[in-house]
Design a protein around this motif. Structure first.
Motif, PDB file in Angstrom:
ATOM      1  N   SER A  50       0.834  -1.211   0.000  1.00  9.02           N
ATOM      2  CA  SER A  50       0.000   0.000   0.000  1.00  9.02           C
ATOM      3  C   SER A  50       0.865   1.256   0.000  1.00  9.02           C
ATOM      4  N   GLU A  51       2.006   1.193   0.684  1.00  9.66           N
ATOM      5  CA  GLU A  51       2.898   2.351   0.716  1.00  9.66           C
ATOM      6  C   GLU A  51       3.521   2.605  -0.651  1.00  9.66           C
ATOM      7  N   ALA A  52       3.800   1.546  -1.386  1.00  4.80           N
ATOM      8  CA  ALA A  52       4.317   1.704  -2.743  1.00  4.80           C
ATOM      9  C   ALA A  52       3.250   2.329  -3.645  1.00  4.80           C
ATOM     10  N   HIS A  53       2.034   1.890  -3.494  1.00  6.45           N
ATOM     11  CA  HIS A  53       0.905   2.452  -4.262  1.00  6.45           C
ATOM     12  C   HIS A  53       0.727   3.928  -3.918  1.00  6.45           C
ATOM     13  N   LEU A  54       0.852   4.250  -2.660  1.00 13.02           N
ATOM     14  CA  LEU A  54       0.722   5.633  -2.200  1.00 13.02           C
ATOM     15  C   LEU A  54       1.758   6.530  -2.886  1.00 13.02           C
ATOM     16  N   ALA A  55       2.987   6.060  -2.950  1.00 11.92           N
ATOM     17  CA  ALA A  55       4.057   6.846  -3.569  1.00 11.92           C
ATOM     18  C   ALA A  55       3.811   7.067  -5.062  1.00 11.92           C
ATOM     19  N   GLN A  56       3.193   6.089  -5.699  1.00  9.12           N
ATOM     20  CA  GLN A  56       2.949   6.171  -7.138  1.00  9.12           C
ATOM     21  C   GLN A  56       1.762   7.064  -7.484  1.00  9.12           C
ATOM     22  N   THR A  57       0.751   7.062  -6.646  1.00  8.03           N
ATOM     23  CA  THR A  57      -0.523   7.693  -7.018  1.00  8.03           C
ATOM     24  C   THR A  57      -0.834   9.000  -6.298  1.00  8.03           C
ATOM     25  N   GLY A  58      -0.258   9.198  -5.101  1.00 10.63           N
ATOM     26  CA  GLY A  58      -0.605  10.368  -4.306  1.00 10.63           C
ATOM     27  C   GLY A  58      -1.912  10.232  -3.560  1.00 10.63           C
ATOM     28  N   ALA A  68      -3.288   7.829   2.541  1.00 10.64           N
ATOM     29  CA  ALA A  68      -3.238   6.593   3.315  1.00 10.64           C
ATOM     30  C   ALA A  68      -4.153   6.687   4.526  1.00 10.64           C
TER      31      ALA A  68
END
Length: 315
Positions: free
Chosen positions: A135-143, A146
């Motif tokens: 989820s943290e990787a997704h957060l970094a990619q999409t903005g 969280a």
């Protein structure tokens, strides 16, 4: 950065007022321990498994989505299942895109809940920690924003509204038994009670997160397995809740998986309450004798979740 002192009765009451139109005021059930073959004594069950999405988690989910600025990319959450279902439900109700990461151990009931609420579901790894990393990787990619399952001030304040309700609806309770995973629920309730009620934490023997943190003097990695692993096994408790728990949680009681199974069966047999393993864990402490109330002690048990396939009405 939020300090534990910012998670207090005033903040919890303010948060409760914001989320009130969106969450249920869950009922109490008055029973007697004699119904379960124990020495006769009154007991109050707080039926939080009747909350939207099947667990208390809806409170913290709505607190996050209503009190924080949600970006156009929506929200992302990692969860063993219940938090993901709650975020998915709150996002659906508020018209917000949601992506939920869960581990492989997440129960089918919780997976179906998340899908049913229209969120994008991603399976990542075998444990909550794996889903969190994804989820943290997704957060970094999409903005996307969280929404942490337990280590977020809004989450703690939202869950603390359970304590507010219980104090209003059952004044005079001496002791409340609460199951612990990451600690958002017990942290919020302990911040609300602030010593007014004895708070007893209950954890599976195979997932002793708060127990090990108390022993170490700080959150530490703990074993994360067992029957209730999809709700009570995040590996370590939150940093925000730990000082609150150290100040206001009297002690941790550990229960076996067998005791949790027996508690599930007893709640169904005697009261017709359907619970998932994590939802029955607090009662397992009483039923197994790991927590023995004193004569005259007024006991309450939080039944926190019911996302399970244990009852099947097909056929």
């Amino acid at each position: 950065m939020t300090a534990p002192s910012d998670i207090n009765r005033e903040q919890i009451a303010a948060t409760e007022a914001v989320i009130r139109p969106h969450v249920r005021r869950t009922p109490l059930l008055q029973a007697d321990l004699a119904d379960f073959g124990l020495p006769a004594a009154p007991v109050v069950f707080k039926l939080e498994m009747l909350q939207h999405s099947g667990s208390f988690k809806a409170r913290g989910a709505f607190a996050n989505l209503l009190l924080r600025q949600v970006p156009q990319a929506g929200v992302v959450a990692a969860s063993g299942g219940n938090h993901g279902a709650a975020v998915a439900y709150a996002a659906q109700q508020l018209g917000i895109p949601a992506t939920i990461f869960v581990p492989e151990i997440t129960s089918p009931a919780k997976v179906e809940r998340i899908k049913g609420y229209g969120a994008k579901l991603m399976i990542a790894g075998s444990r909550y920690a794996d889903a969190l990393a994804a989820s943290e990787a997704h957060l970094a990619q999409t903005g996307a924003m969280a929404v942490h399952a337990y280590d977020q001030a809004e989450t703690l304040r939202g869950q603390g509204s359970v304590g507010l309700e219980l104090e209003q609806d059952a004044p005079g309770i001496d002791t409340l038994l609460v199951a612990v995973g990451g600690g958002g629920l017990i942290g919020g309730i302990a911040a609300w009670s602030a010593g007014r009620t004895r708070i007893i934490a209950v954890e599976p023997e195979l997932s002793p997160t708060l127990h090990d943190a108390f022993a170490a003097g700080a959150p530490v990695d703990a074993p994360a397995s067992g029957l209730a692993a999809d709700s009570l096994a995040p590996r370590r408790v939150g940093e925000l809740m730990f000082p609150i728990a150290r100040a206001h949680v009297e002690r941790v009681v550990l229960v076996s998986d067998d005791a949790i199974r027996q508690a599930q069966a007893a709640l169904w047999s005697s009261l017709r309450l359907v619970t998932e393993p994590g939802g029955a864990a607090a009662f397992a402490a009483l039923l197994s004798g790991r927590y023995r109330p004193s004569p005259g002690e007024r006991i309450a048990v939080l039944v926190c979740g019911a996302n399970t396939m244990a009852v099947n009405f097909s056929g």
